[in-house]
Scaffold this active site. Structure first.
Site, PDB file in Angstrom:
ATOM      1  N   TYR A  73       5.326  36.670 -17.001  1.00  0.00           N
ATOM      2  CA  TYR A  73       4.074  37.027 -17.664  1.00  0.00           C
ATOM      3  C   TYR A  73       3.873  38.547 -17.730  1.00  0.00           C
ATOM      4  CZ  TYR A  73       2.851  32.079 -16.817  1.00  0.00           C
ATOM      5  OH  TYR A  73       2.824  30.703 -16.764  1.00  0.00           O
ATOM      6  N   LYS A 117      13.677  29.759  -7.787  1.00  0.00           N
ATOM      7  CA  LYS A 117      14.843  29.082  -8.357  1.00  0.00           C
ATOM      8  C   LYS A 117      16.023  30.038  -8.186  1.00  0.00           C
ATOM      9  CE  LYS A 117      16.735  25.700 -10.735  1.00  0.00           C
ATOM     10  NZ  LYS A 117      16.724  24.268 -10.386  1.00  0.00           N
ATOM     11  N   ASP A 130      11.758  23.059  -9.077  1.00  0.00           N
ATOM     12  CA  ASP A 130      11.875  21.685  -9.580  1.00  0.00           C
ATOM     13  C   ASP A 130      11.784  20.680  -8.428  1.00  0.00           C
ATOM     14  OD1 ASP A 130      14.236  22.853  -8.739  1.00  0.00           O
ATOM     15  OD2 ASP A 130      15.501  21.797 -10.178  1.00  0.00           O
ATOM     16  N   ASP A 137       1.879  29.185 -11.375  1.00  0.00           N
ATOM     17  CA  ASP A 137       1.018  28.574 -12.388  1.00  0.00           C
ATOM     18  C   ASP A 137       1.250  27.062 -12.405  1.00  0.00           C
ATOM     19  OD1 ASP A 137      -0.771  28.456 -14.462  1.00  0.00           O
ATOM     20  OD2 ASP A 137       0.545  29.387 -15.950  1.00  0.00           O
ATOM     21  N   ASP A 162      -1.477  23.922 -10.885  1.00  0.00           N
ATOM     22  CA  ASP A 162      -2.069  22.808 -11.633  1.00  0.00           C
ATOM     23  C   ASP A 162      -1.666  21.470 -11.030  1.00  0.00           C
ATOM     24  OD1 ASP A 162      -3.347  24.591 -13.249  1.00  0.00           O
ATOM     25  OD2 ASP A 162      -2.564  23.803 -15.138  1.00  0.00           O
TER      26      ASP A 162
HETATM   27 MG    MG Z   1      -3.141  27.755 -15.938  1.00  0.00          MG
END
Ligand code: MG
Ligand code: NAI
Length: 373
Positions: free
Chosen positions: A141, A211, A244, A268, A272
């Site tokens: 980002y 990762k 993962d 992120d 969630d």
């Molecule tokens: Mg979000």
């Protein structure tokens, strides 16, 4: 003079309703603050061409913390079409206020506590109590993106890439590059924030998510730094896992995890995932925290279809307010708010629609305020 100065940024849609609910609860525990309203959101994009006007940025420089509701954003074409006629065709581009806020104020911690309050019918499993530390300013980002790819870069990438990299055969306008940029300093400060939190709150374990076996340069650096920082906190266990596998393990054994720390994108994703395990959008709250400023918000958006109906769940915003109090050193009042939330959920009499009930936003806020003693 009030003890604290708080920027109050309700935004769009259900933002004003849920922040008003949080305010009611803050008042009920005697939090002594002056709330200074700030302009943010779609209306200011349409009228002024900027959803996050300079006067709001100035305000954030002057306050101790901010409470932020939610904002509406729309794709580029629709955004242009809704601009005031005098502003159209001037090349104005919509930029996300929350992303700008993170950059301008270096809010490098995105803190997302995810706790299953006993009796919440939406809990995936009872006793989940996770805290996610997501790096908030860099990684994928970072905002360094190229489409089309400039020829100089295309040449360079062609030289660096392995012979089987398919893009080497393509013209620079036939592919795109988004840079994942992770710094030693950025990695260190988020991992340190996670360990400091663990130490202060008696948490037992920090798990770094990455990762690094595939994304060797950037995630390799993150993991290396995480190990170095972990060595300074011998009383706290340290583990690490691939993103993962982490998603699988979190669903399978959520009680085995405690504090999680990750670069921006993976953070992120797991934020969630973890929020959904403890009730979803009506419960997810976050703090965007830097050294000078903390901005606290529910993680849901402006939910336009519910705007003005006063039926959405304000618990996410109430818990965001609780996080703000913790950050301001008002731990006792924060604990009262949390006890209020926990009591109302455990009693099960007042439930908003997402919890299977019919209570309004205000009824939920009033119930929490009464229980927060
Ligand atoms: Mg979000
Ligand atoms: P959303 O989070 O606004 O709502 C999606 C659905 O989740 C709602 O229709 C509702 O069913 C449920 N929901 C959300 N908040 C709830 C609450 N407090 N209680 C109970 N149910 C709740 O996401 P959506 O519809 O994708 O986006 C709407 C607008 O919000 C868009 O313009 C989007 O860009 C923006 N947005 C803003 C965010 C922010 O301000 N931080 C974050 C996410 C989206």
């Amino acid at each position: 003079m009030a003890n604290h100065r708080i920027a109050y940024l309700p935004g769009d849609g259900i933002g004003p309703e849920v922040l008003a609910a949080a305010r009611l609860v803050l008042d009920s525990v005697g939090f002594d603050a002056e709330y200074v309203p700030g302009d943010i959101g779609w209306r200011f994009w349409c009228e002024e061409g900027d959803p996050f006007p300079q006067r709001t940025i100035d305000l954030l420089h002057e306050v101790d913390a901010a409470l932020f509701g939610a904002i509406t954003s729309k794709p580029a074409k629709e955004a242009e079409a809704e601009l005031a006629p005098a502003l159209r065709g001037k090349g104005l581009a919509y930029r996300s206020p929350i992303v700008r806020m993170r950059q301008l104020f270096d809010l490098y911690v995105c803190l997302r506590p995810c706790k299953a309050y006993p009796g919440n019918p939406l809990n995936y499993r009872e006793e989940i109590d996770l805290v996610v530390f997501r790096e908030n300013t860099e990684d994928l980002y970072a905002g360094v993106e190229l489409r089309p790819v400039p020829p100089e870069l295309s040449d360079l990438l062609g030289k660096v890439a392995k012979p089987f990299a398919p893009f080497r055969e393509l013209a620079p306008d036939q592919y795109a590059v988004s840079c994942k940029i992770n710094t030693r300093q950025g990695s260190e400060r988020i991992v340190r924030a996670a360990f400091e939190f663990a130490r202060r709150n008696g948490r037992k374990k920090v798990t770094a998510v990455h990762k690094a076996n595939v994304v060797r340069a950037t995630d390799g650096l993150f993991l290396e730094v995480a190990r170095e920082v972990a060595a300074e906190y011998p009383e706290i266990a340290f583990e690490h896992a691939n993103i993962d596998a982490m998603c699988m393990w979190l669903l399978k054994n959520p009680l085995q995890y405690d504090v999680l720390v990750a670069p921006n994108l993976y953070g992120d994703i797991i934020s969630d995932l973890c929020a959904q395990m403890v009730g979803g959008l009506g419960f997810g709250c976050s703090g965007n925290i830097g050294d000078e400023l903390g901005v606290f918000e529910p993680t849901h958006g402006s939910a336009p279809k519910y705007a003005g109906q006063r039926k959405v769940n304000p618990i996410a915003s109430i818990l965001a307010a609780k996080m703000m109090l913790e950050w301001l050193g008002e731990g006792e009042r924060a604990a009262r708010i949390e006890r209020g939330v926990a009591r109302v959920i455990a009693e099960g009499r007042v439930r908003t629609y997402d919890m299977g009930g019919t209570a309004t936003t205000d009824e939920m806020a009033e119930a929490v305020a009464r229980a927060a003693h």
